[in-house]
Scaffold this motif. Sequence first.
Motif, short mmCIF file in Angstrom:
data_model
loop_
_atom_site.label_atom_id
_atom_site.label_comp_id
_atom_site.label_asym_id
_atom_site.label_seq_id
_atom_site.Cartn_x
_atom_site.Cartn_y
_atom_site.Cartn_z
N UNK A 1 0.82 -1.19 0.00
CA UNK A 1 0.00 0.00 0.00
C UNK A 1 0.87 1.26 0.00
N UNK A 2 1.95 1.21 0.73
CA UNK A 2 2.85 2.36 0.78
C UNK A 2 3.48 2.62 -0.58
N UNK A 3 3.83 1.55 -1.28
CA UNK A 3 4.43 1.70 -2.61
C UNK A 3 3.41 2.32 -3.57
N UNK A 4 2.16 1.85 -3.51
CA UNK A 4 1.11 2.42 -4.37
C UNK A 4 0.89 3.89 -4.05
N UNK A 5 0.91 4.23 -2.77
CA UNK A 5 0.74 5.63 -2.37
C UNK A 5 1.88 6.48 -2.91
N UNK A 6 3.09 5.98 -2.78
CA UNK A 6 4.24 6.74 -3.25
C UNK A 6 4.18 6.94 -4.77
N UNK A 7 3.77 5.91 -5.50
CA UNK A 7 3.67 6.05 -6.95
C UNK A 7 2.62 7.07 -7.36
N UNK A 8 1.45 7.03 -6.71
CA UNK A 8 0.40 7.99 -7.04
C UNK A 8 0.86 9.41 -6.69
N UNK A 9 1.53 9.58 -5.58
CA UNK A 9 2.02 10.90 -5.20
C UNK A 9 3.05 11.41 -6.21
N UNK A 10 3.96 10.53 -6.63
CA UNK A 10 4.98 10.94 -7.61
C UNK A 10 4.33 11.31 -8.93
N UNK A 11 3.37 10.47 -9.42
CA UNK A 11 2.69 10.79 -10.67
C UNK A 11 1.89 12.08 -10.54
N UNK A 12 1.27 12.29 -9.39
CA UNK A 12 0.52 13.52 -9.17
C UNK A 12 1.42 14.74 -9.19
N UNK A 13 2.58 14.64 -8.55
CA UNK A 13 3.53 15.75 -8.56
C UNK A 13 4.07 16.02 -9.95
N UNK A 14 4.35 14.94 -10.71
CA UNK A 14 4.81 15.12 -12.09
C UNK A 14 3.73 15.80 -12.94
N UNK A 15 2.46 15.43 -12.73
CA UNK A 15 1.37 16.05 -13.48
C UNK A 15 1.26 17.53 -13.14
N UNK A 16 1.44 17.86 -11.86
CA UNK A 16 1.41 19.28 -11.46
C UNK A 16 2.56 20.04 -12.10
N UNK A 17 3.74 19.43 -12.13
CA UNK A 17 4.89 20.11 -12.72
C UNK A 17 4.74 20.29 -14.22
N UNK A 18 4.16 19.29 -14.91
CA UNK A 18 4.03 19.36 -16.36
C UNK A 18 2.85 20.23 -16.78
N UNK A 19 1.67 19.97 -16.20
CA UNK A 19 0.45 20.67 -16.62
C UNK A 19 0.16 21.92 -15.81
N UNK A 20 0.74 22.02 -14.66
CA UNK A 20 0.47 23.17 -13.81
C UNK A 20 -0.77 23.00 -12.94
N UNK A 21 -1.48 21.88 -13.09
CA UNK A 21 -2.65 21.61 -12.25
C UNK A 21 -2.75 20.11 -12.03
#
Length: 135
Positions: free
Chosen positions: A1-21
Amino acid sequence: MTIASALVIVFGLLKVLVDGKLGTFGCVCLAVLALVQALGIPMAARRAATQMRGPWTVRVTDTDYHLQTAVNQATVRLDAYREARFHRGFWYLTSPTGTSFFPSAVFTTDEQAQLAHLFAHRLPPRKKPWYRPYS
């Protein structure tokens, strides 16, 4: 569960950095993961702890052991295990398919010494890895 959480957080942060939202999908995923971690994991751990707190009955013979708890009972041959070790008040018996454990508190000090002797002589010796490049 921790690994899945970390992956979603990383993808979410990358989406914020790329798209700005973050977007709706990212917000929903983060909210669900936060709820599961905040509520689900502690509740499951609490449920498992109450089940383990019940009385334990352990009977060990030369060939097998019988374990009975409030939740489960099992009789397992010692031939199924490859290693036995004692750690933090529990005996851990390791087999190729998993690990079983039982508390050492159900045994007296003399019985624990006899149990350690039984495991040392009954279980196969621990194999050393054939390839150890840095030893």
